[in-house]
Design an enzyme around this catalytic site. Sequence first.
Site, short mmCIF file in Angstrom:
data_model
loop_
_atom_site.label_atom_id
_atom_site.label_comp_id
_atom_site.label_asym_id
_atom_site.label_seq_id
_atom_site.Cartn_x
_atom_site.Cartn_y
_atom_site.Cartn_z
N GLU A 1 -2.69 20.35 -4.26
CA GLU A 1 -2.58 20.61 -2.83
C GLU A 1 -3.85 21.17 -2.17
O GLU A 1 -4.19 20.77 -1.05
CB GLU A 1 -1.44 21.58 -2.56
CG GLU A 1 -0.07 21.03 -2.86
CD GLU A 1 1.04 22.01 -2.49
OE1 GLU A 1 1.90 21.62 -1.69
OE2 GLU A 1 1.01 23.15 -2.98
N GLY B 1 -2.58 -19.42 10.04
CA GLY B 1 -2.72 -18.29 9.12
C GLY B 1 -1.54 -17.37 9.08
O GLY B 1 -1.41 -16.53 8.18
N THR C 1 -0.91 -14.81 10.85
CA THR C 1 -1.23 -13.40 11.04
C THR C 1 -0.73 -12.85 12.37
O THR C 1 -0.71 -11.64 12.57
CB THR C 1 -2.75 -13.19 10.95
OG1 THR C 1 -3.40 -14.06 11.88
CG2 THR C 1 -3.26 -13.50 9.56
N PHE D 1 3.64 13.04 -2.34
CA PHE D 1 2.99 13.99 -1.42
C PHE D 1 3.97 14.92 -0.72
O PHE D 1 3.72 15.39 0.38
CB PHE D 1 2.16 13.23 -0.38
CG PHE D 1 1.34 12.11 -0.94
CD1 PHE D 1 0.35 12.37 -1.88
CD2 PHE D 1 1.56 10.80 -0.56
CE1 PHE D 1 -0.39 11.34 -2.43
CE2 PHE D 1 0.82 9.77 -1.10
CZ PHE D 1 -0.16 10.03 -2.05
N CYS E 1 -1.32 6.76 -8.62
CA CYS E 1 0.09 6.36 -8.58
C CYS E 1 0.24 4.90 -8.99
O CYS E 1 1.27 4.49 -9.50
CB CYS E 1 0.70 6.60 -7.21
SG CYS E 1 0.47 5.26 -6.01
N CYS F 1 -1.07 0.67 -5.40
CA CYS F 1 -2.07 -0.16 -4.72
C CYS F 1 -2.95 -0.92 -5.70
O CYS F 1 -3.69 -1.81 -5.31
CB CYS F 1 -2.95 0.69 -3.80
SG CYS F 1 -4.12 1.75 -4.72
N ARG G 1 -17.18 -2.55 20.36
CA ARG G 1 -15.76 -2.26 20.16
C ARG G 1 -15.61 -0.81 19.74
O ARG G 1 -16.51 -0.24 19.12
CB ARG G 1 -15.13 -3.19 19.12
CG ARG G 1 -15.43 -2.83 17.69
CD ARG G 1 -14.94 -3.88 16.70
NE ARG G 1 -13.52 -4.02 16.67
CZ ARG G 1 -12.69 -3.33 15.88
NH1 ARG G 1 -13.20 -2.39 15.07
NH2 ARG G 1 -11.41 -3.54 15.87
#
Length: 1241
Positions: free
Chosen positions: A1173, A218, A220, A720, A81, A84, A351
């Site tokens: 699909e 920053g 953030t 989608f 697409c 990105c 974590r």
Amino acid sequence: SVGLTGTKYGCGGGGCGACTVMVSRYDPIQETVLHWSVTACLQPICSLHGAAVVTVEGIGSTKTKLHPVQERIAKAHGSQCGFCTPGMVMSMYTLLRNNPQPTTEDIRETLGGNLCRCTGYRPIIDGFKTFCNTLISCQNGDRNGKCCMENKLFSMDNVLPLDPTQDLIFPPELLIMGKKKAERLCFQGEKVRWISPADLKDLIKLKAEYSNAPLLVGNTTIGPKMNLKGTVHPLVLYGGSIPELRTIKWRNNGVTVGAGCSLSVLKDVLLQGIEELGPEKSRVYQALVQTLQCLASKQIRNMASLLIPSILFLTTNSLLQYKYNMNFSFHSEKLIANPCALQWEFVSAFRQAQRREFSFSIVNSGMRVTFRHDSNVVENLDIFYGGVGPTLVKARHTCKELMGRKWDEKLLVVGTQLLEEEIYVPPTAPGGQEEYRKALVLSFFFKFYMQVTLDALKPFKNEVPQANHSFQVVSLPMKLQLVPETQSSNDPVGRPNVHQAALQQATGEAVYYDDIPSVKGELFVSMVTSTRAHAKIISIDASMALAMSGVVTFISAKDVPGQNRRLWFNNPEELFAEEEVICVGQIIGAIVAETREQAKRAAEQVDITYEDIQPVFFTIEEAIEHQSFFDPKRKLERGNLEEGFEKADHILEGELYMGGQEHFYMETQGLIAIPKGEAGELELYVASQHAAYTQEVVGITLGIDSNKITCHVKRLGGGFGGKVMKIASLSAIAATAAYKTGRAVRCVLEREDDMLITSGRSPFLGKYKVGYLNDGTILAADITYYSNGGCTLDESSFIMEKALLHMDNGYKIPNLRGHGLVCKTYLPSYTAFRGFGGPQGLTIIESVLHEVAARCGLPVRDINMYKDEKCYTHHKQLFSPHDMVRCWNECLEKSDYTHRCLSIKQFNAHNHWKKRGISIVPLKFGIGFSKGFYNQGAALVNIYKDGSVLISHGGTEMGQGINTKAIQIASRILKVPMSSIHIKETCTGNVPNAAPSAASFGTDAVGMAVKDGCEKLMRRLEPLIKKHPQFTWQQLISLSATGFFMGPHTSVDWEKSDGNAYYYFTFGACCSEVEIDCLTGDHKNIRTDIVMDVGRSINPALDVGQVEGGFVQGIGLYTIEELQFSPEGVLLTRGPSRYKIPALCDIPPQLNVHLLRNADNPHAIYSSKGIGEPPVFFGCTLFFAIKEAIAAARRERGLSESFPFSSPATAEKIRMACEDCFTRMNPPDRKVKTKPWAINV
């Protein structure tokens, strides 16, 4: 304002990487220019004083010269697409500016914060790893080490070399500025004042004067709140330019890092320390680096500083001395990290998050123990936890009690009991998951004990995905080719041509709807949505909003000139809620303002008074209880169920719940509505998969004819299925605003609003009863499917029909019955999503097969598979399973399934706390619409005087490559090069009444229509060509022709359970292996092998991309993407910070895709098959492999191998299913009944 639209806005919170740019600064401390990749959405413009910003446009273009990064991501098919792609390019470009010869690990870390919803990441990595000094060796390559892929999907021959000498220089004027002593800077905006202090002394003075002003470095932490929550700080102090806060000092006992340093700088410092000190003396540094690698993304780590305590690591004060006193002395703003130099000292960090990287921790921990010299007696112990309270929690009592004890099993037992008593996670804790969090507290302590004792139970390591592909090739001496030798070299069909817009997408030149320049007088619209799930609207007061600066008007139902309410298959749909709201997020009105910021702020000020109405419910179970269902209720049946159950040796009953899924297309929904001022004409530039439906709904809303409404769709940044229905309503609202104001109106949904308003894939509950014989043969299955349709029907009835039509998958079950009921609840209405209801219907029957196999220990899938040359589905459609069986057998062989099953059994026997599982499934997926009138396509083909060809068709380009394939088809027929053919856009003015681009049928319908149009032209040209063979193509006359295709009639008689529902079937098989951590619930996708029947591929590169992209979307559906709703029906998981789609770390290190050879399909264009699909369903192999691994753990613990397990298989579900002494320490009788944090809808 400068027209640079290459940098994309995806989320506004730094969570997707689409807006990545490179920021360069001169560092006076290091006396050099440093380059950082950052997310532009969180980068305040005022913080860029003295910095150079490079966007994707700045490094290359198709008009001048491409940068090698842009060229290689395009050539490797790494852009679908394309939304990105600029962010990916800029992340890689920044890495190469800092390191021209990166390792694959460098690339993996760099791209960890760039999300892609289309490709599955593998082709992006393939393109970028060509910059590595040493390429990953290919097991299938030739003796010269040349990768087999170079002869197949793409070639890097003749690519531009990376030449660092050609990179942009840092502007000399900024270099001069950076060397000068800084001065205080002050910027005044409409609502915010920004001050950048000259130095530390100036900062202290300002902080004393403005004690409540936040200190920002920053951005953030403050940035997302300002962007997404509307938080406003009248004054902001910026500390990012103060040298004293960015100093690094090495001492004998450690290193001091200034609190203004970024987390990336801290990581680099720690890695330097590890290298100098060696592994034994740098255990603290290693623990910190391990945590840092998983913390946020590369871009965020480049921005985030140590100044904000909430982002620091949870270890101990003896490891990290952090002093924070805003009102006193900034000389103490530093982090002191002392390496573990003691021989008898051990430290570890832990974590667990929803996703291994780029995700907030559910629980994290830091632990340190020191032993008395040459003994196992604990001298000192520190245990800290995060995620179990409002702030950092130290287990002080536990640590105190365990000091002086021997480090043995007795200490482990006592320590576990003490922690269970001391660490309390209240049921009302934000985020919920209290039982899981408590289990993690104990599991982390056990892991620490084992790591100190045996150096065991290390976390999973993230790896770069590698791939092996195979597809239809003709073997010739010394080479492989994709097409027969007899095919003309000028015929592009069957060749892996690059996506026709890949280069424009890689350079940022590709235009999406929000890249279109503003029209003079353009306004912006922002939605006002319901905050109640079911209530009567008492009043709407927009007076405060209308009084705000820049606000033009407020629109609601009374402003609709045509119909506010329309019928959709006899079910009412309201554009604006008039008298009653039926879900949180329903649109009640909209604010129209001069700018998007003004519209957004004003929309929050519209005051709506409600009166709650009963009943209100959200879950499938509640809908069943209230008998709340949409019509029609569907049923399919073959054979005699009663007779089948009577003959069965065993009867099994069970159920499977599948959660929903958010589309998370990278480009949010929106459009531009432009009134033309003449005869009511309206132009819409819209992100729609179904432009004709958008045109129809806008016409109904405005009360004007469709011939005055023109919808233009250039491309979508992902769809989608989510941009079929809901975008039509948004378009109608924007059109209403344009109609009322007479001005152009732009609508761009914020990510959180998009997720709230548009909804996604329907949750499903399947309840089944199955009868089978001792030999594994299934005689009868009775399945009831329930879907959560939400508050309106939308496409839920079609979704349910598709689920029922796929309930047999590849299995011949003689007595089979399925009921389908769509539940009506008070949630936003669910809609189409890639696969429609196919994945849900297929997964539930696979769950039936899985459970039967688990009980009888036989290859149940193979035993029950369709294998006759001619077979009938449960809805009596004739088909041949020959190629499905070939896919199955080839997948067994290529995955080495039998041998790996034995290896897994051996692995599980030797590992108590980690288990592996493997699963393989076949696939039979219907292509096309079961409603026959949708199976059509149209095209317009124009040949101009200069010989160039322009094609218009009714499909929508959203990354799947429909335009590329259409050009390949036209090139073959017209016998002109692809470069002479252009597709401008999808436009309702050129191709009217087109079907939606959906159901994997786009290329079939459009391709055949383009073929028809081109063949008409060639039939008209052939006499002229024969008469004048000396004429060139350009000398032939200009022509135009329409092409049309109508597929065979498809329909189902639901009363008779009879009908040809699909045009044909796409087949495949998939095998996946996973490994789970029984103590945390973490899992690693080890390997996936896919064999896919795509017929004769028109473009194998695009088809492999669709297979991989669909599969990775399936990874999300079945493992990590979890939608959470509050008990009040509010969607909690909005935006990438709370909702996690697969990132690079989630891709199996081995992802092998094989296109079935010698497969034909007489029903479609050039024997190809639809592929968009079907691969989503293959994500279920991970789900069932995880379930196998859990069963192995439970079997070893003497627990039942039959256990409830729902999709997605999140870390929480995996951990709690692996029951052990830690999960059982919180018995049911001690649990407090409270309102849950989230509900399964």
